[in-house]
Design an enzyme around this catalytic site. Structure first.
Site, PDB file in Angstrom:
ATOM      1  N   SER A 217      -3.160 -11.293 -10.317  1.00  0.00           N
ATOM      2  CA  SER A 217      -4.177 -12.129  -9.610  1.00  0.00           C
ATOM      3  C   SER A 217      -4.731 -13.125 -10.900  1.00  0.00           C
ATOM      4  O   SER A 217      -5.713 -14.090 -10.572  1.00  0.00           O
ATOM      5  CB  SER A 217      -5.278 -11.244  -9.272  1.00  0.00           C
ATOM      6  OG  SER A 217      -4.994 -10.829  -7.915  1.00  0.00           O
TER       7      SER A 217
ATOM      8  N   SER B 287      -5.508 -13.061  -6.570  1.00  0.00           N
ATOM      9  CA  SER B 287      -7.030 -13.355  -5.943  1.00  0.00           C
ATOM     10  C   SER B 287      -7.919 -14.103  -6.894  1.00  0.00           C
ATOM     11  O   SER B 287      -8.847 -14.384  -6.085  1.00  0.00           O
ATOM     12  CB  SER B 287      -7.370 -11.714  -5.799  1.00  0.00           C
ATOM     13  OG  SER B 287      -7.461 -11.249  -7.161  1.00  0.00           O
TER      14      SER B 287
ATOM     15  N   LYS C 282     -15.251 -14.940 -12.221  1.00  0.00           N
ATOM     16  CA  LYS C 282     -14.757 -14.700 -10.869  1.00  0.00           C
ATOM     17  C   LYS C 282     -15.785 -13.830 -10.171  1.00  0.00           C
ATOM     18  O   LYS C 282     -16.490 -12.823 -11.098  1.00  0.00           O
ATOM     19  CB  LYS C 282     -13.360 -13.748 -11.037  1.00  0.00           C
ATOM     20  CG  LYS C 282     -12.738 -13.384  -9.804  1.00  0.00           C
ATOM     21  CD  LYS C 282     -11.529 -12.569 -10.205  1.00  0.00           C
ATOM     22  CE  LYS C 282     -10.809 -12.254  -8.820  1.00  0.00           C
ATOM     23  NZ  LYS C 282      -9.434 -11.613  -9.108  1.00  0.00           N
TER      24      LYS C 282
HETATM   25  N1  GLN Z   1      -1.520  -9.455  -4.957  1.00  0.00           N
HETATM   26  C1  GLN Z   1      -1.809  -8.293  -5.283  1.00  0.00           C
HETATM   27  C2  GLN Z   1      -2.438  -7.634  -4.352  1.00  0.00           C
HETATM   28  O1  GLN Z   1      -2.888  -7.932  -3.243  1.00  0.00           O
HETATM   29  C3  GLN Z   1      -2.599  -8.413  -6.495  1.00  0.00           C
HETATM   30  C4  GLN Z   1      -4.062  -8.630  -6.445  1.00  0.00           C
HETATM   31  C5  GLN Z   1      -4.560  -8.605  -7.961  1.00  0.00           C
HETATM   32  O2  GLN Z   1      -3.944  -8.609  -9.047  1.00  0.00           O
HETATM   33  N2  GLN Z   1      -5.942  -8.167  -7.728  1.00  0.00           N
HETATM   34  O3  GLN Z   1      -2.834  -6.198  -4.291  1.00  0.00           O
END
Ligand code: GLN
Length: 502
Positions: free
Chosen positions: A183, A159, A84
């Site tokens: 994410s 994400s 990532k």
């Molecule tokens: N969807 C969550 C956010 O927007 C989690 C994102 C994540 O785990 N990086 O913060």
């Protein structure tokens, strides 16, 4: 079968199968890497990769083949992986999906990247993601959205959407992700792959571009629980460069996965395992098609010997407000470092220093990141700190207490990952609609608990090709228990082995 056919088959196989093929010299690391690179190229329209490191990957593969010929038989030697783009990597750009870091070259590798490289894995490149890991659809990337390989009209989740899509499309057997509020688990669910977010502190955060430091955790995304176990083995462990890294012995995760639980037998390998189903998670808001696939998976786990128990996580509905105060608060502080001075984007036109800061940040950050910085700065400001941030911290503790109470009754918690299957690209324009979809992943994040997502089926009707994931949550450092249950489920089912048509 020709060697080329073999390469095609092996390139779609799991990491474990790829390792066996390399060990049996059915394929070389160079051939495998070439085939994965070819797929990345032909499926470029998915948008899963932000950077492909073809030449360096081939050089690493050649070195791996030479080492193997010399007798090196390390388990992961020569196996391709993608990272990532939130992990910094030497020799290739690290952008965190942001224009702010366009072209940024880190002078060092993140600890997780370094550890996977040290066991001989070959880095193919960097995967697309929501900017600074803020999002759940991957549409917040400054470099364009990622398409769900199962249905190109759908989001891949986020994400870590690029990593999950790459694994689902069999561009690579494994990829790293990070999970701050879901994410790893949510894109894994939406792309029909397996992912684990470890206990907070298990994997080093050193070199992970920070979003919300008290929540961020690295973890693997792969086809199977076995593969996740093998990767976690390398990723986990104390790192003196991360002050929240935990000092404890790392179990041999992959070793006991095949064995039945103590006292159980091969026919019912999960006998004795108590699975708690939070009643608040099987209530209003959960799509019927998701519930059906999840319930079918639970029935399968029951068949394997597990006992299903009704449990309560009464503070579930407070997880969204608490998370969306704590995470932006930490983000606003972490992202203060992007000031146009030390690294990152710098505006071209400005009159003085203050204007240079403002213009650089205005140009470098996307709308969701700005929204989070504003929210975070607001809840931390004098006069509002007590009303918002402090309250959210108290709620966070209560949510963790709910889990501690639940784990008095059960060994693992099971439920949905996401209330719906993947939605359409462009469908959720309202940020709040995105936040609400995080309801089932945020609680474990706030409590620092390990959580997994495993593929258990698909939606219905127009969603018949959109995957559904089952979430399993364990007590702190319960990764082994999680991986074991997931692996036993995958021995008995084949959802994890299904792949979309290219
Ligand atoms: N969807 C969550 C956010 O927007 C989690 C994102 C994540 O785990 N990086 O913060």
């Amino acid at each position: 079968m020709s060697r080329a056919d073999t390469a095609t088959d092996i390139a779609s196989a799991s990491l474990r199968e790829q390792a066996a093929a390399l060990a049996a010299t059915k394929i070389s690391s160079v051939e495998l890497v070439q085939e994965q690179l070819r797929r990345i190229d032909t499926q470029a329209q998915l948008g899963a990769f932000l950077h492909v490191a073809a030449e360096p990957a081939l050089a690493q593969a050649r070195a791996a083949d030479a080492a193997r010929a010399g007798g090196d038989n390390r388990a992961l030697l020569g196996l391709p992986i993608a990272h990532k783009d939130v992990f910094v990597t030497r020799g290739m750009p690290s952008t965190a999906g942001s224009k702010m870091l366009a072209g940024y070259l880190s002078p060092f590798d993140a600890t997780v990247v370094q550890r996977l490289g040290a066991c001989g894995m070959v880095t193919l490149g960097k995967t697309n993601m929501d900017e600074f890991a803020m999002g759940s659809s991957n549409e917040n990337s400054a470099y364009g959205a990622v398409r769900n390989p199962w249905d190109h009209a759908a989001i891949p989740g986020g994400s870590s959407g690029g990593s999950a899509a790459a694994v689902a499309a069999r561009l690579v057997a494994a990829a790293t992700g990070t999970d701050t509020g879901g994410s790893i688990r949510q894109p894994a669910a939406m792309c029909g792959v397996t992912g684990i977010k470890p206990t907070y502190g298990l994997c080093s955060r050193y070199g992970m571009i920070a979003f919300a430091s008290s929540l961020d955790q690295a973890g693997p995304i792969a086809q199977t629980a076995w593969d996740c176990a093998a990767l976690l083995q390398q990723m986990a462990g104390f790192d003196s460069a991360d002050a929240t890294s935990v000092q404890r012995e790392i179990p041999r995760y992959a070793e006991a996965l095949d064995a039945p639980l103590p006292g159980a037998d091969a026919a019912r390998p999960l006998a004795g395992l108590r699975l708690g189903l939070p009643r608040e998670w099987f209530a209003d808001g959960l799509a019927g098609e998701v519930e059906q696939a999840v319930r079918a998976a639970l029935a399968e786990l029951e068949r394997l010997g597990a006992t299903l128990l009704d449990i309560g996580l009464p503070r579930t509905e407070l997880a969204i407000p608490a998370y969306y105060i704590v995470a932006p608060a930490e983000a606003s502080s972490n992202l203060a470092r992007f000031d146009g001075v030390r690294y990152g984007h710098r505006a071209e036109n400005y009159r003085d220093l203050a204007e240079m800061y403002a213009a650089s940040r205005a140009e470098g950050f996307g709308p969701e990141v700005k929204r989070r910085i504003l929210m975070g700065a607001y809840v931390l400001s004098h006069g509002y700190y007590d009303a918002y941030y402090l309250q959210a911290q108290k709620i966070r503790r209560l949510i963790a207490d709910d889990f501690l109470a639940a784990f008095q009754q059960c060994d693992l918690i099971a439920g949905p990952v996401s209330p719906t299957v993947a939605w359409n690209l462009g469908e959720k324009a309202d940020p709040l609609a995105n936040y609400l979809a995080d309801i089932y992943t945020l609680p474990a994040s706030l409590a620092g608990l390990p959580g997994m997502s495993i593929p258990v089926g698909f939606g219905q009707g127009a969603h018949a090709s959109r995957p559904v994931g089952l979430q399993l949550i364990g007590p702190h450092f319960g990764e082994q228990r999680l991986l074991h249950a997931a692996h036993q489920f995958q021995r008995a089912t084949d959802w994890h082995a299904r792949a979309p048509q290219p």
